[in-house]
Design a protein around this motif. Sequence first.
Motif, short mmCIF file in Angstrom:
data_model
loop_
_atom_site.label_atom_id
_atom_site.label_comp_id
_atom_site.label_asym_id
_atom_site.label_seq_id
_atom_site.Cartn_x
_atom_site.Cartn_y
_atom_site.Cartn_z
N SER A 62 0.83 -1.21 0.00
CA SER A 62 0.00 0.00 0.00
C SER A 62 0.86 1.25 0.00
N ILE A 99 2.16 1.83 -3.50
CA ILE A 99 1.10 2.23 -4.42
C ILE A 99 0.89 3.73 -4.31
N ASN A 100 0.93 4.24 -3.07
CA ASN A 100 0.73 5.66 -2.84
C ASN A 100 1.92 6.50 -3.30
N ASN A 146 1.85 6.32 -7.70
CA ASN A 146 0.82 7.06 -8.43
C ASN A 146 1.27 8.46 -8.83
N GLY A 205 -3.51 10.56 1.30
CA GLY A 205 -3.59 10.21 -0.11
C GLY A 205 -4.93 10.62 -0.72
N GLY A 246 3.82 -3.43 -5.10
CA GLY A 246 2.98 -2.24 -5.10
C GLY A 246 3.15 -1.46 -6.39
N SER A 278 0.49 -1.30 -9.06
CA SER A 278 0.09 0.08 -9.28
C SER A 278 -0.01 0.38 -10.77
N LEU A 295 -3.20 -1.12 -11.79
CA LEU A 295 -4.30 -0.44 -11.12
C LEU A 295 -4.50 0.97 -11.67
N GLN A 296 -3.38 1.74 -11.77
CA GLN A 296 -3.51 3.12 -12.24
C GLN A 296 -4.06 3.15 -13.67
N THR A 298 -6.91 7.97 -9.08
CA THR A 298 -5.88 7.04 -8.60
C THR A 298 -5.46 7.40 -7.18
N ASP A 350 -6.10 4.68 -4.17
CA ASP A 350 -4.90 4.24 -3.47
C ASP A 350 -4.95 4.62 -1.98
N ILE A 404 -7.26 2.21 -0.16
CA ILE A 404 -6.59 0.94 0.10
C ILE A 404 -5.73 1.03 1.36
#
Length: 480
Positions: free
Chosen positions: A28, A31-32, A35, A97, A154, A158, A161-162, A181, A185, A188
């Motif tokens: 996580s 991912i943050n 993005n 986020g 991630g 990502s 996901l993005q 996004t 994110d 999550i």
Amino acid sequence: MFRLSKERLLLIKIDFSVLLLCTLMTWSNYINRANLSFGYVSGMKEELHFVGNDYTTMGAVFNIGYFFAMFAHSFAIQKFRPRYWLGSMAVLWGCFGIASFGVKTVGQLYACRVLISLAEACVFSGAQFILSHWYKNSELGLRGAIFASGSNFGTLFSGVLQGAIYDSLNGRAGYSGWRWTFFVDGLIGIVIGLLLLAFFPDTPETTKSWIFTAEEKQLAIKRLPPRNFEDIPVNWEGTKRILRGWRFWGFSLLFTLTSGLEAYGSYGIVPIWLKSLNKYSVSQYSYYALGLTAVTISTTIVSSACTDRWGYRHYATYVECILMIVSASMLVAWDISLGAKFFAFFLGGAGFMGQGSLITWSIETTRSRHERAFTIYGEAAMSQIILSFWGIAFFPVTSAPKYHRGFIATIPLAVVCAIACAGIRYLDVRDIKQQIREGTAIRGLNGLALQAVDSDEDVESDVGTDKKNLHVVTDVLPVR
């Protein structure tokens, strides 16, 4: 009939509770982070009016906030129950986020990224510190690498996901895809933070988790090698003792230097290069850049598994340096085929491969709980120094897509990393030999534990006995 031993069953439970939650947390976390680079190439630059090196400077601002928060977290993780500290930080960075969803200026995004960095600073070192309470040396490298690869998973996830969020939500409710996004994110992060608050088992000494039986909690403590040889208090006086030794400074220096080899992934240069080709869609920038992440994950896990098995954890750094010299040399030349450029950029993912082995090496050498926590956090904190200025000095976005200065600088940096690694190896071997003379050694010259920790006769074990390593010492110096 097949039956799991008590220790094997315990190890499975640890993997599917402690390791899994730690990996989800760092997944996580990254991912943050990832993005931001996706947002930059998918409309954020134009919408928020980025100019010059605003993008590179934002990364530096994030790293500075991360640096200052690190040392505070190194004390907090020892003072508070990890489930509450780590879980609350995950919820906080998720909230910040989501706040990034509504920014209207570059300055507002700066503020959100700084707040995210202050919360996220607990994750990498905090989780590695907790893992050192649950795993033997012969288990820790691979688990540490799996955890560290959570950051790369991630990044890997990502990208998918993005791209999916952008394709499905771009323009929804009047908001750009890159804003969605940030929102997803962040959400999550909040969910994973709540899972940590509810289920994270803390350490074997303090756990109240229903996942483990009373017997398993005792076995979790007994199975580990001794790691606390000095009584160093968790205060400033204890910290001064740590700062007078070589381990904190040596491992922090090496981790800092090798962090510069992570530039390809840290600064998101691959999707920016792909955009410069003017032949791919927005989502393809994200998807194709995942080749670098795949190399990062595979090299990190393989190298850590090998050093768990055979020891000599410093070799992972040597191989990392060689691969980065090859990659950077190809990209300095630049006038090579497109396929060769893809290979060179993706090979740059090996800049992360020594990370898991290096962290585990430092855990094995430290002499107290406080030194272990302070050194692990110090490694990550000091690495932010090079990450803060390295991108601005050598990988500014204005030098894209060739990044000529950056690739040239990578070559001598890799050489310096190898030299620093050799120096730390020398100091570690010196200490091991001294402990052998004193009859207090618990590791051989290959770094592996000399023998399994004594346990009750009724405790079955088929995991990680290291008695075979005894000859590594006795062939060199007699044990008195």
